[in-house]
Design an enzyme around this catalytic site. Sequence first.
Site, PDB file in Angstrom:
ATOM      1  CG  ASP A 163      -1.697   1.223   1.289  1.00  0.00           C
ATOM      2  OD1 ASP A 163      -2.482   1.580   0.438  1.00  0.00           O
ATOM      3  OD2 ASP A 163      -1.296   1.880   2.143  1.00  0.00           O
ATOM      4  CG  ASP A 166       2.843  -0.251   5.391  1.00  0.00           C
ATOM      5  OD1 ASP A 166       2.442  -0.526   4.234  1.00  0.00           O
ATOM      6  OD2 ASP A 166       2.243   0.493   6.031  1.00  0.00           O
ATOM      7  CE1 TYR A 321      -5.603   3.905   3.002  1.00  0.00           C
ATOM      8  CE2 TYR A 321      -4.407   2.175   3.889  1.00  0.00           C
ATOM      9  CZ  TYR A 321      -4.554   3.372   3.209  1.00  0.00           C
ATOM     10  OH  TYR A 321      -3.304   3.695   2.718  1.00  0.00           O
ATOM     11  CD  GLU A 568       3.290   5.703   4.754  1.00  0.00           C
ATOM     12  OE1 GLU A 568       3.490   4.457   4.732  1.00  0.00           O
ATOM     13  OE2 GLU A 568       2.909   6.538   5.608  1.00  0.00           O
TER      14      GLU A 568
END
Length: 617
Positions: A163, A166, A321, A568
């Site tokens: 995703d 990570d 999420y 990120e």
Amino acid sequence: MYGRDPWGGPLEINATDSATDDDRSRNLQDLDRAALSRPLDETQQSWLLGPTEQKKKKKYVDLGCIIVSRKIFVWTVGTLLVSGFIAGFITLIVKTVPRHHHRPPPPDNYTLALHKALMFFNAQRSGKLPKHNNVSWRGNSCLQDGKSDPSISMKDLVGGYYDAGDAIKFHFPKSFAMTMLSWSVIEYSAKYEAAGELNHIKDIIKWGTDYLLKTFNNTADTIDRIAAQVGVGDTSGGEANDHYCWMRPEDIDYTRPVYQCHSCSDLAAEMAAALASASIVFKDNKAYSQKLVHGASTLFKFARDQRGRYSAGGSDPALFYNSSSYWDEFVWGGAWLYYATGNSTYLQLATNPKLAKHAGAFWGGPDYGVLSWDNKLAGAQVLLSRMRLFLSPGYPYEEILSTFQNQTSIFMCSFLPVFTSFNRTKGGLIQLNHGRPQPLQYVVNAAFLAALYSDYLDAADTPGWYCGPNFYSTDVLRNFAKTQIDYILGKNPRKMSYVVGFGNLYPKHVHHRGASIPKNNVKYSCKGGWKWRDTTKPNPNTLVGAMVAGPDKHDGFHDVRTNYNYTEPTLAGNAGLVAALVALSGDKSTGIDKNTIFSAVPPMFPTPPPPPAPWQP
């Protein structure tokens, strides 16, 4: 002996005429010549008795189907030969004389950024990588996903995409990312082709859909579970997992549990949207397209039958999420399934006023019109407005489709600087998430919708739309999209590009495990990699095309690896970036593909009966 003269008098023929035959013949010739007032052709002359004066005959050439004069034939052939020689001579001169080539114009910034943004997806691939992946510091990873968890029925969950920074595979935002990419290909395949990226983007989508087909029993008509996530992010227990450890994906040796759900309407409907939209992208591959359609139908049935949020109950997905509801996914998934199948049942569902009301279509709110991995309502409204613009289905859909288009017009108005629905930074970045962190993922989605809706109106020969009493041209929408993407590409107070590898100044400390750890044949342990997380040195590997989370509401940005709210990147964010870039790239006159999305849609009205037979008495 007498005979009847045809001119009315007797004709006497004297049998005892003393003149010789030669004399008579000569006399006849003289009389005939004297009677002629004009020259005779050869045929007429041949009718005369006795020898005549012979004219010189013309010579002819018999070509089989036509007879032509030899003189004309010679002139014609000669002319052709001379013309051919001259043409060949001129061609030789043109070929040998040096000339200046008119080079095509250089690619615009949006096209250049598009090439890079697509590379991010190559860097996020999990599983056994293809040879053409073109990211030198990545390799095969997590080849045991699904196989080590005895509690789940899906044993092969190898592949797909990580995703973010990570190694977790979150299926909810991943599915949304695939839907957005497919939507952009359906609308702008010609622009992808012009950029030389059509095969690449289709390969990216297929890598994602191949994996999604593994997350449930895609051959069945009815299912009772789907895999929602691979890997764990909750670090409260202090155990080795994908957030606690800082390791290259290729070196992961800890257990990666699989989270599966039995009541997950939002996830299943979003996965259905991803497969349905991809089936249109791959419509030329009939077998694969049908496989995607079947999987989408199965998932959507499961979503409707087993009601519930996939992230309910404080589960691991809820920490990262969390889905707010599943009603928007019902409208979104239903619209895509209708386009993919032409089955009006899905259209009736997607245009059901009660469903739209539950999804928040009529009440607004602070986040109204903001498309994201959680809220697809804005995207669904644009998608269904498309039908009204180009198909005009009429009753019984006109009322709700008209409402959707009016709502689309309202939130398009909210993007414009003259309205105060959303604040802007001093540098001009719209604050669609009201100053909260990670703003860029929302901005790129809005830029895509604005550019796309502008192209819809242009294709429908509509010059603009109304915001209250004021009329705005489609160029205003496109300009909004450009200003926001230009900000992201470097036209901001910091002169920094927030897309890694684009421009001269971009983030060097991206929050990403694979990019921050060198590929030096050293396997760093779970905690051993922390030194690479905490170092102030730039990443040894460039994560080309990654759009980071973005600046704060004051246009400030901290290029710090540990601060993921700035540095990120995410799969869903980059999908919106790709969609916006391709919409703005190239020549505006290219526009959208009006018809491909309707390939499976039957005629909205019955075929008129044939005209009656002609009347006969």
